[in-house]
Write an enzyme that holds these catalytic residues in place. Structure first.
Site, PDB file in Angstrom:
ATOM      1  N   THR A  16       1.640  -9.290   4.786  1.00  0.00           N
ATOM      2  CA  THR A  16       0.895  -8.577   5.826  1.00  0.00           C
ATOM      3  C   THR A  16       0.067  -7.501   5.140  1.00  0.00           C
ATOM      4  O   THR A  16       0.188  -7.295   3.932  1.00  0.00           O
ATOM      5  CB  THR A  16       1.856  -7.896   6.820  1.00  0.00           C
ATOM      6  OG1 THR A  16       2.652  -6.946   6.073  1.00  0.00           O
ATOM      7  CG2 THR A  16       2.756  -8.894   7.533  1.00  0.00           C
TER       8      THR A  16
ATOM      9  N   VAL B 116       0.857  -1.182   0.000  1.00  0.00           N
ATOM     10  CA  VAL B 116       0.000   0.000   0.000  1.00  0.00           C
ATOM     11  C   VAL B 116       0.892   1.229   0.000  1.00  0.00           C
ATOM     12  O   VAL B 116       1.749   1.377   0.870  1.00  0.00           O
ATOM     13  CB  VAL B 116      -0.915   0.018   1.258  1.00  0.00           C
ATOM     14  CG1 VAL B 116      -1.865   1.191   1.182  1.00  0.00           C
ATOM     15  CG2 VAL B 116      -1.654  -1.286   1.395  1.00  0.00           C
TER      16      VAL B 116
ATOM     17  N   SER C 246      14.539  -4.244   9.495  1.00  0.00           N
ATOM     18  CA  SER C 246      14.218  -4.593   8.115  1.00  0.00           C
ATOM     19  C   SER C 246      15.474  -4.506   7.267  1.00  0.00           C
ATOM     20  O   SER C 246      16.359  -3.705   7.553  1.00  0.00           O
ATOM     21  CB  SER C 246      13.170  -3.612   7.577  1.00  0.00           C
ATOM     22  OG  SER C 246      13.012  -3.768   6.188  1.00  0.00           O
TER      23      SER C 246
ATOM     24  N   TYR D  92      10.375   5.002   6.344  1.00  0.00           N
ATOM     25  CA  TYR D  92      10.423   3.641   6.888  1.00  0.00           C
ATOM     26  C   TYR D  92      11.875   3.182   7.011  1.00  0.00           C
ATOM     27  O   TYR D  92      12.289   2.657   8.054  1.00  0.00           O
ATOM     28  CB  TYR D  92       9.623   2.689   5.985  1.00  0.00           C
ATOM     29  CG  TYR D  92       9.613   1.261   6.463  1.00  0.00           C
ATOM     30  CD1 TYR D  92       8.778   0.868   7.497  1.00  0.00           C
ATOM     31  CD2 TYR D  92      10.442   0.305   5.882  1.00  0.00           C
ATOM     32  CE1 TYR D  92       8.773  -0.460   7.950  1.00  0.00           C
ATOM     33  CE2 TYR D  92      10.436  -1.002   6.318  1.00  0.00           C
ATOM     34  CZ  TYR D  92       9.600  -1.376   7.349  1.00  0.00           C
ATOM     35  OH  TYR D  92       9.607  -2.681   7.791  1.00  0.00           O
ATOM     36  N   GLY D  93      12.650   3.382   5.958  1.00  0.00           N
ATOM     37  CA  GLY D  93      14.051   2.972   5.965  1.00  0.00           C
ATOM     38  C   GLY D  93      14.851   3.649   7.067  1.00  0.00           C
ATOM     39  O   GLY D  93      15.619   3.004   7.783  1.00  0.00           O
TER      40      GLY D  93
ATOM     41  N   LYS E 251      14.027   2.273  10.447  1.00  0.00           N
ATOM     42  CA  LYS E 251      14.640   0.962  10.685  1.00  0.00           C
ATOM     43  C   LYS E 251      16.161   1.057  10.840  1.00  0.00           C
ATOM     44  O   LYS E 251      16.762   0.238  11.543  1.00  0.00           O
ATOM     45  CB  LYS E 251      14.239  -0.022   9.584  1.00  0.00           C
ATOM     46  CG  LYS E 251      12.726  -0.347   9.604  1.00  0.00           C
ATOM     47  CD  LYS E 251      12.248  -0.920  10.941  1.00  0.00           C
ATOM     48  CE  LYS E 251      10.825  -1.438  10.864  1.00  0.00           C
ATOM     49  NZ  LYS E 251      10.387  -2.121  12.072  1.00  0.00           N
TER      50      LYS E 251
END
Length: 181
Positions: free
Chosen positions: A137, A1, A44, A98-99, A102
């Protein structure tokens, strides 16, 4: 998404959840860890690619064996602030909230493991960051290559390391294998 929220909003929400949330839980629970406890922070592989997308200066800081938690928090906060000013790329950050979040989790895990070595060496607590893989997920979607059960393998492996184990500790682990940082 694909997230359609403005990047500055993504940066703030994602860092608050993934990095600051993890840090807050660890701050409260690490002092309560019993000897031979196991801590598994979920990071991740995106942290590795995001790290490569950082400026050389940032990469050096994030790979440092002496970076402190305070310095890491300052860097994560700076990313959010730079994103709000739309100068994150100019400041050497990659365009993945996000990166970066993480990266924060992986580096935090390295710092926490180092502190455990300094303060609680005899307790044999092992703390690592891991990548569960690309798991089907809501976030990753139906095309992801791993089932939730397969995604759980590495975190469970790390959580169940035997009391005789002294490694991995302070590592980034994927597919039950220590990966270079």
């Amino acid at each position: 998404v694909h997230d359609t929220a403005p990047f500055a909003v993504q940066a703030e929400v994602t860092l608050k959840t993934n990095f600051f949330g993890t840090r807050n839980v660890c701050t409260e629970l690490l002092p309560l860890m019993k000897p031979y406890g196991r801590v598994v922070n979920v990071s991740s592989m995106v942290s590795s690619s995001a790290l490569r997308g950082c400026s050389q200066e940032l990469q050096q800081k994030f790979r440092s064996d002496t970076i402190t938690e305070e310095e890491l928090v300052q860097l994560m906060t700076k990313f959010v602030e730079d994103s709000k000013k739309s100068i994150h790329e100019k400041e050497g950050w990659p365009s993945t909230a996000y990166g970066v979040s993480k990266i924060g989790v992986t580096v935090l895990s390295r710092i926490q493991a180092r502190l455990l070595n300094e303060q609680r060496k005899g307790d044999h607590i092992l703390l690592n960051a891991c990548c569960p893989g690309w798991v089907r997920t809501d976030m990753a979607g139906p095309k992801a290559t791993k089932s939730p059960e397969e995604g759980a393998e590495t975190p469970v492996y790390l959580a169940l390391l035997p009391s005789s184990a002294d490694a991995p500790h302070g590592q980034f682990v994927s597919d039950k294998t220590v990966r270079p940082w």
